[in-house]
Design a protein around this motif. Structure first.
Motif, short mmCIF file in Angstrom:
data_model
loop_
_atom_site.label_atom_id
_atom_site.label_comp_id
_atom_site.label_asym_id
_atom_site.label_seq_id
_atom_site.Cartn_x
_atom_site.Cartn_y
_atom_site.Cartn_z
N PHE A 93 -26.59 -5.45 -32.03
CA PHE A 93 -27.78 -5.99 -31.40
C PHE A 93 -27.66 -7.52 -31.35
O PHE A 93 -28.13 -8.21 -32.25
CB PHE A 93 -29.04 -5.60 -32.19
CG PHE A 93 -29.24 -4.11 -32.30
CD1 PHE A 93 -30.07 -3.45 -31.42
CD2 PHE A 93 -28.58 -3.37 -33.27
CE1 PHE A 93 -30.26 -2.08 -31.50
CE2 PHE A 93 -28.75 -2.00 -33.36
CZ PHE A 93 -29.59 -1.35 -32.46
N PRO A 94 -27.01 -8.05 -30.30
CA PRO A 94 -26.79 -9.49 -30.23
C PRO A 94 -28.08 -10.30 -30.31
O PRO A 94 -28.10 -11.37 -30.94
CB PRO A 94 -26.10 -9.68 -28.88
CG PRO A 94 -25.51 -8.36 -28.55
CD PRO A 94 -26.43 -7.35 -29.16
N LYS A 95 -29.14 -9.82 -29.69
CA LYS A 95 -30.42 -10.55 -29.68
C LYS A 95 -30.93 -10.78 -31.10
O LYS A 95 -31.54 -11.81 -31.40
CB LYS A 95 -31.45 -9.75 -28.89
CG LYS A 95 -32.83 -10.36 -28.86
CD LYS A 95 -33.77 -9.50 -28.03
CE LYS A 95 -35.18 -10.07 -28.04
NZ LYS A 95 -36.09 -9.26 -27.20
N TYR A 96 -30.68 -9.83 -31.99
CA TYR A 96 -31.16 -9.92 -33.37
C TYR A 96 -30.06 -10.32 -34.35
O TYR A 96 -30.28 -10.36 -35.56
CB TYR A 96 -31.75 -8.57 -33.81
CG TYR A 96 -32.87 -8.13 -32.91
CD1 TYR A 96 -34.16 -8.62 -33.06
CD2 TYR A 96 -32.64 -7.23 -31.87
CE1 TYR A 96 -35.19 -8.24 -32.22
CE2 TYR A 96 -33.67 -6.83 -31.02
CZ TYR A 96 -34.93 -7.35 -31.21
OH TYR A 96 -35.95 -6.96 -30.37
N ARG A 97 -28.87 -10.56 -33.81
CA ARG A 97 -27.69 -10.90 -34.62
C ARG A 97 -27.54 -9.86 -35.75
O ARG A 97 -27.37 -10.19 -36.94
CB ARG A 97 -27.82 -12.31 -35.18
CG ARG A 97 -26.55 -12.89 -35.71
CD ARG A 97 -25.76 -13.59 -34.61
NE ARG A 97 -24.64 -14.30 -35.21
CZ ARG A 97 -23.43 -14.28 -34.70
NH1 ARG A 97 -23.17 -13.65 -33.60
NH2 ARG A 97 -22.45 -14.94 -35.29
N ALA A 98 -27.62 -8.58 -35.35
CA ALA A 98 -27.63 -7.48 -36.31
C ALA A 98 -26.67 -6.38 -35.87
O ALA A 98 -26.46 -6.16 -34.67
CB ALA A 98 -29.04 -6.92 -36.45
N VAL A 99 -26.10 -5.70 -36.87
CA VAL A 99 -25.24 -4.54 -36.60
C VAL A 99 -25.69 -3.37 -37.47
O VAL A 99 -26.28 -3.56 -38.53
CB VAL A 99 -23.75 -4.85 -36.89
CG1 VAL A 99 -23.25 -5.98 -36.01
CG2 VAL A 99 -23.50 -5.14 -38.35
N ILE A 100 -25.41 -2.18 -36.97
CA ILE A 100 -25.73 -0.96 -37.72
C ILE A 100 -24.49 -0.10 -37.79
O ILE A 100 -23.80 0.13 -36.80
CB ILE A 100 -26.88 -0.18 -37.05
CG1 ILE A 100 -28.17 -1.00 -37.10
CG2 ILE A 100 -27.09 1.17 -37.73
CD1 ILE A 100 -29.35 -0.33 -36.42
N PHE A 101 -24.23 0.38 -39.00
CA PHE A 101 -23.18 1.37 -39.23
C PHE A 101 -23.86 2.69 -39.56
O PHE A 101 -24.76 2.74 -40.40
CB PHE A 101 -22.30 0.98 -40.43
CG PHE A 101 -21.42 -0.21 -40.18
CD1 PHE A 101 -20.19 -0.05 -39.57
CD2 PHE A 101 -21.83 -1.48 -40.56
CE1 PHE A 101 -19.37 -1.16 -39.35
CE2 PHE A 101 -21.02 -2.58 -40.34
CZ PHE A 101 -19.78 -2.41 -39.73
#
Length: 148
Positions: free
Chosen positions: A54-62
């Motif tokens: 999620f580039p907008k939130y500077r977040a990743v999910i595994f």
């Protein structure tokens, strides 16, 4: 205890296990998309190739499988056949996961892990799981984890 199938059959079974686009991953991402969250899939340019970015939130999910990532839950059991091989393989995966998570955080990404046990055979909880993920996405928390 000896394996109940031949080496060839076991090899074919294991090779059929997917590493991406798994059922838990698809359930989560479809619901997040319906909530308005936009993401990239399996970003090869980031450490660990996160399932959702999620580039907008500077977040990743595994979205991690409990067996393959050595999660301490009811779905994980050490194999008795070829035990040394599996212990080595799973311990390497655990170390690699930790290293990649650290690299992501050091480069300014926020990291969330969803464990298979939190949704497997618990379809009634998927919406609750996705709600928790969406709350984390819009928060300032550096990391998060969802497990049973």
């Amino acid at each position: 205890m000896a394996d109940i199938v031949s080496k060839e059959v076991r090899s074919k079974m294991m090779s059929g296990i997917k590493g991406k686009n798994t059922k838990p991953e698809i359930m989560i991402r479809h619901r997040l998309f319906a909530m308005g969250f936009r993401y990239r899939l399996h970003a090869r340019d980031l450490p660990g190739n996160p399932d959702l970015v999620f580039p907008k939130y500077r977040a990743v999910i595994f979205v991690n499988g409990c067996f393959w990532h050595g999660h301490n839950c009811h779905l994980f059991k050490w194999p008795t056949t070829n035990a040394d091989f599996w212990k080595d393989k799973i311990h390497k995966t655990i170390c690699n996961d930790s290293k990649k998570t650290s690299q992501l955080i050091e480069s300014g990404w926020r990291v969330f892990k969803v464990w298979e046990c939190s949704i497997k055979n618990r379809l009634q909880y998927v919406d609750e799981v996705v709600l928790n993920i969406s709350k984390w996405l819009v928060s300032d928390e550096q990391s998060g984890e969802l497990k049973l």
